[in-house]
Write a protein that holds these residues in place. Sequence first.
Motif: not given
Length: 437
Positions: A217-226
């Motif tokens: 139950x941990x949220x994901x933040x995606x670094x899709x800067x590239x």
Amino acid sequence: MKTASCKMTCTSKDLLTLFNDLKNGKPVDASRIEDSLINQKLKQTLQKRNFDINFNLLNKMDSPPLRVDFMPLHRLITEEEIEDVLSEIKDVLPTGKFTSGPQVRVFESEIAAFLNKKYCLASSSGTDAMIVALKAAGVGHGDEVIMPANSFAATENAVLAVGGMPVFCDIDPDTFCMTASNIENRITSKTKCILPVHLYGKQPDMKAIAEIADHYRIPIIEDACQSIGVTGLGKYSLCTILSFNPYKNLGTCGKAGAIVTDQQTFATSCIEYMYHGFELDQKNKKTADYGFNSKIDNLQAAIGLARMKYLSLNNLKRLSLADRYIKHLQPYEEKGQIKLPKMAEDHVWHLFTIKIINGNRDQVKEMLYNLHHVETDVYYPILSHQQKTSLVKTHYQDTVLPVTESVHKQMLQLPLYPHLTIEEQDKVMEALIDVLS
Ligand SMILES: Cc1ncc(COP(=O)(O)O)c(C=O)c1O
């Protein structure tokens, strides 16, 4: 808002299908491509009479190049794009709407539609977007965030800026991205967020990562800067972070970024943090204790609207250049001298990264430049846990990441940007082959 459509959105999976069809001489029905600003130039190109991907997609030059620069800044924008940008700027300047203004909403809705997400909140940079998203996700003092050590410093800096502690996790040797099993090994009771980075335009195995994240139950933040344009961005995460700095697949003419999400409460909280804690559309009325000044400028959004028309076409050019590299350098992979990235449906080819297996990477890089005037690069030269900072000395002396550290010594980025010519790319490959032999 989301729209149901069976047309091609022209994210990476569609682009690969389109590319293979075109290469194999199959007719492509351009009317199947979704009408959007992002697809505009791609659609126009495919509709040209006698368009042949083998001859008309990539740029050519008349005489053999004497040198090849890695990323020549003046060639990251074309004359045609400059005209489009000037026209957008001309529309905005007389209105005086330089900071907030209508172009922001249009820019946001185009990006949200492209990612098939409900909300896009355009920001002053990818870094600011990440800081705001981490705040809105509740990451604060002492909270741990699991992330890779081979990303741009912005990823760890955003975590540090909100008071969190980056916990570095090892990667897959072939994709350079974090893996689910390595993430699971790093989870503790303090883990507040998982922050995978889609490095070089390649998506990590988000499904596997999401299974672990859901379990704990941990949220994901995606670094899709590239990686704008990868199919399925945001499918498994709380939000996706994008960067529109001028070096990215979609660049403005300055700094800009975005948070993209489906979650309304989270989006509302991001909006508050993005502008001084003010309630949405309420002038100077605070609802959060504080906030930043992190919205995109209207003028930059207008420039983004001009430049986004080229995104799908440019992503197809990047794919075509990657395909040429892979095809021509394959024999040297077979000989065990280099390792090439794989062609994949979830890759938008921001950077083309090879590994020098049999040899000294730094020496190869130097020889390419000194003997052949071919510039290559290393993204990024120092790993996060090996920086010479007091934070590293006090907190990361015991961090050991065997795969990250080993591939870091081998990897090398070859030039790849949409306007690289065929002749320049040939020169890069000839130079590399010469140096390897
Ligand atoms: C992986 C990654 N994360 C975050 C950022 C930060 O984006 P920006 O430069 O828009 O702040 C970048 C941009 O260089 C990046 O490559």
